[in-house]
Design a protein around this motif. Sequence first.
Motif, mmCIF file in Angstrom:
data_model
loop_
_atom_site.group_PDB
_atom_site.id
_atom_site.type_symbol
_atom_site.label_atom_id
_atom_site.label_comp_id
_atom_site.label_asym_id
_atom_site.label_seq_id
_atom_site.Cartn_x
_atom_site.Cartn_y
_atom_site.Cartn_z
ATOM 1 N N LEU A 108 32.025 50.433 -17.500
ATOM 2 C CA LEU A 108 31.820 51.171 -18.751
ATOM 3 C C LEU A 108 31.893 52.681 -18.557
ATOM 4 O O LEU A 108 32.558 53.368 -19.345
ATOM 5 N N PRO A 109 31.230 53.249 -17.534
ATOM 6 C CA PRO A 109 31.409 54.689 -17.308
ATOM 7 C C PRO A 109 32.854 55.075 -17.009
ATOM 8 O O PRO A 109 33.328 56.129 -17.449
ATOM 9 N N ARG A 110 33.558 54.191 -16.262
ATOM 10 C CA ARG A 110 34.964 54.471 -15.973
ATOM 11 C C ARG A 110 35.795 54.448 -17.251
ATOM 12 O O ARG A 110 36.664 55.304 -17.468
ATOM 13 N N LEU A 111 35.535 53.454 -18.123
ATOM 14 C CA LEU A 111 36.247 53.377 -19.400
ATOM 15 C C LEU A 111 35.941 54.603 -20.259
ATOM 16 O O LEU A 111 36.843 55.148 -20.910
ATOM 17 N N TYR A 112 34.702 55.027 -20.244
ATOM 18 C CA TYR A 112 34.316 56.204 -21.018
ATOM 19 C C TYR A 112 35.059 57.450 -20.518
ATOM 20 O O TYR A 112 35.522 58.276 -21.318
ATOM 21 N N TYR A 133 51.369 47.904 -12.986
ATOM 22 C CA TYR A 133 50.080 48.222 -12.352
ATOM 23 C C TYR A 133 49.118 48.860 -13.349
ATOM 24 O O TYR A 133 47.928 48.537 -13.382
ATOM 25 N N THR A 134 49.657 49.755 -14.190
ATOM 26 C CA THR A 134 48.805 50.431 -15.175
ATOM 27 C C THR A 134 48.220 49.437 -16.160
ATOM 28 O O THR A 134 47.024 49.490 -16.487
ATOM 29 N N TYR A 135 49.031 48.494 -16.642
ATOM 30 C CA TYR A 135 48.553 47.516 -17.607
ATOM 31 C C TYR A 135 47.544 46.556 -16.963
ATOM 32 O O TYR A 135 46.558 46.166 -17.595
ATOM 33 N N VAL A 136 47.806 46.184 -15.704
ATOM 34 C CA VAL A 136 46.862 45.323 -15.001
ATOM 35 C C VAL A 136 45.518 46.043 -14.825
ATOM 36 O O VAL A 136 44.436 45.462 -15.017
ATOM 37 N N TYR A 137 45.583 47.339 -14.475
ATOM 38 C CA TYR A 137 44.360 48.123 -14.279
ATOM 39 C C TYR A 137 43.559 48.211 -15.572
ATOM 40 O O TYR A 137 42.337 48.018 -15.590
ATOM 41 N N TRP A 138 44.241 48.498 -16.695
ATOM 42 C CA TRP A 138 43.544 48.601 -17.972
ATOM 43 C C TRP A 138 42.968 47.254 -18.399
ATOM 44 O O TRP A 138 41.875 47.192 -18.978
ATOM 45 N N THR A 139 43.697 46.162 -18.115
ATOM 46 C CA THR A 139 43.159 44.832 -18.414
ATOM 47 C C THR A 139 41.886 44.570 -17.622
ATOM 48 O O THR A 139 40.894 44.050 -18.152
ATOM 49 N N TYR A 140 41.908 44.968 -16.342
ATOM 50 C CA TYR A 140 40.728 44.802 -15.476
ATOM 51 C C TYR A 140 39.546 45.608 -16.022
ATOM 52 O O TYR A 140 38.419 45.092 -16.135
ATOM 53 N N VAL A 141 39.778 46.877 -16.379
ATOM 54 C CA VAL A 141 38.698 47.737 -16.875
ATOM 55 C C VAL A 141 38.134 47.202 -18.178
ATOM 56 O O VAL A 141 36.909 47.148 -18.380
ATOM 57 N N ALA A 151 33.826 44.566 -21.036
ATOM 58 C CA ALA A 151 33.313 43.557 -21.965
ATOM 59 C C ALA A 151 32.204 42.726 -21.326
ATOM 60 O O ALA A 151 31.177 42.429 -21.968
ATOM 61 N N SER A 152 32.381 42.352 -20.047
ATOM 62 C CA SER A 152 31.343 41.562 -19.360
ATOM 63 C C SER A 152 30.065 42.380 -19.183
ATOM 64 O O SER A 152 28.952 41.846 -19.309
ATOM 65 N N GLU A 153 30.208 43.685 -18.902
ATOM 66 C CA GLU A 153 29.019 44.536 -18.761
ATOM 67 C C GLU A 153 28.318 44.738 -20.096
ATOM 68 O O GLU A 153 27.081 44.823 -20.155
ATOM 69 N N MET A 154 29.074 44.799 -21.178
ATOM 70 C CA MET A 154 28.455 44.905 -22.494
ATOM 71 C C MET A 154 27.673 43.634 -22.827
ATOM 72 O O MET A 154 26.580 43.693 -23.400
#
Length: 653
Positions: free
Chosen positions: A245-249, A363-371, A376-379
């Motif tokens: 979540l902090p990384r997404l923010y 790679y970028t799309y895989v990374y964003w999917t991972y984040v 979502a799991s952390e939320m």
Amino acid sequence: MTYYEEEEQNDGGQKVFTLFSFMLAVTSLPFFCCSYIITTASRYILLRCLKTVYPNLEFINTVSIRSAMDTAKNTGFIVVLLKVNGQCDLNLIKNAIQSNIIDKRDRLTGRLCFPHLTCCLTRKWLRYAWSSDKNFSINNHVVSTPEDVIVTEENILEYINDIVKTHIPSKQPQWQITVVPIEDSFYLLVRMHHLYASEDGVGISDLLLLKSNDWKYTEKSPAHQNDVDSIQNILSTVYQAPTALPRLYEHVSEIWTNTWNELVSTYDPLENPKILKHRPNAFVFSAMVAIVMMSAYKDTGYSYYPNSVRKELVKRNIRWHYALESIVYTFHPALWISFTWWLMVKGLFRFPITVLLMFRNTYTYVYWTYVLMYSASEMLYIFRLVYNAPRTVIQELVFPFFSREQRVEFSLSGKKCVYWSGPIDMAVVNTIHNNTGAATCEIQLSMLSAALQEYFDKANVKYPKNVMTTTRFVSKNNLFQLNDRRVVSYGLLSLPLPMDIDSEPIYCLHKMQECLQEAIANQTGLYIASMWQIDHSLATSFLPSPFVSYGLSYLSKKYPLTVTYVEENKWDNEKRRLLWDQEVEAILYWRPPQANVCLSLSMMNYGGNLRLAIMADAKMAPLCQEIVSKYENNVQAFVLAAEEYAKIVNTSD
């Protein structure tokens, strides 16, 4: 009814109770909001009245848990005792305190770092206030043993207790350092009111005169982070701090910043004057209005905001006819025909390129999917914590008011006495750890539990099957850098100490492990709430001070013991030094027992040794010294029992 049916029934009952607790918390939110508004407004009015009546006093705005628990006879004082090798120089200590603490100034502002160390503390209508002490003298706060008093290792405990029982004069600042020389070493006894630490930012390491480099915060090595025996690893399952979540923010903030800067450079007339010469549309005009409103807010905030908006509009030469033109051009048929044609052509030629770019940036799309997935799991994890938190808080903080279970009760006088054990080599504790696989803190807590049971039996004190405690686990750096925000602050656990152990060390150890793991598994909400209370005085913000004081006084009857476990890094057991390079042989710390708390127990790991320090009410002396002696005697019993346990396990394997 079978065992499994009982388990299912209990589980169903817990789910219903959890749902009921959550719904009760949600429906209580309006009450707490109103209570917060009323409490804040009442305190503001009270402070204004007090400042008018007592203009010479500087009232403290915040109300902490410790302040709410303070009484005239039982005030919270942080007490630390140091044993230092070498000869004592009283003048050197006085000069160090005066120059390095009292007269210390901020390099940027030039203001005193600790301005209230020369101020007295007074209380008016349950509110603390600072009052200046014009007669302040360092000689009243750094004192030594009288010349006609001879102190040795044999009577040092009695002499320290005489000092602890003596109150600092109320007309003086409530802190004092007593220097006690004995033979080739000396003791430093530091007593400080808790408000000097919480309000003035005085760290324990400041008054201890320890070298700042010794307590400098450093990142833990990977080996220490993976140490299963460390506090961080044991408490990691209580609350797992979000990482995705902090990384997404950060990513969203970066994208928003770049988009906003691009928007300003394109549609702000101050940055791009040509934009006013083009045909306007609703999007362009909306972007200009957003830029104007944001610029006006940055300049003035909410005060005089309409005037600031007008100035920004005039500055950019944006007129009302421009808004009308943007509406006309937006809904013009020619515009929609050209836009549709542009969209079709762009889609026809752009689509293959877009597909190729997607393969290129896999790679970028895989990374964003991972984040996004981990966010979502952390939320969901945070929602689960919020959902279960009311149940834990009600069980641990509300039910005790209606509980009729047997409690440990003592009549209290308000005066304190202190005792401490001799050094116990941590190699002995590690031997028990190697033979049983138990964590170091579990071993030390189980030895404490056994010592308390023997003391209660000898003192003819009735006790329940589990004696409830508020237990705080801290690292050594955290303890001596209370005001360093980079150091992790741990919360409290409502930890029961098992008493039905039948003098069996291994059985006691296993019971202690069960109690600790159960507390870790079920008290996430209470743990997080205690962290917020320690750092932000959350509970005292919602409820009036008299209600908080009464509630804590009654609640502390169920939690008569407070335990502090201070852990030392296994790879950093070097002894510390004072500013002038004298070695500190031992450090003892006492967390102040307040309200109806009768015993404060601290397990201090320092310099490769373990010491138990207890602070009790004076009415419990001298019999409470048995806790220390029983604790020391239990070490060897635990070592022998651990060796026998290891033999049995190895034989069965």
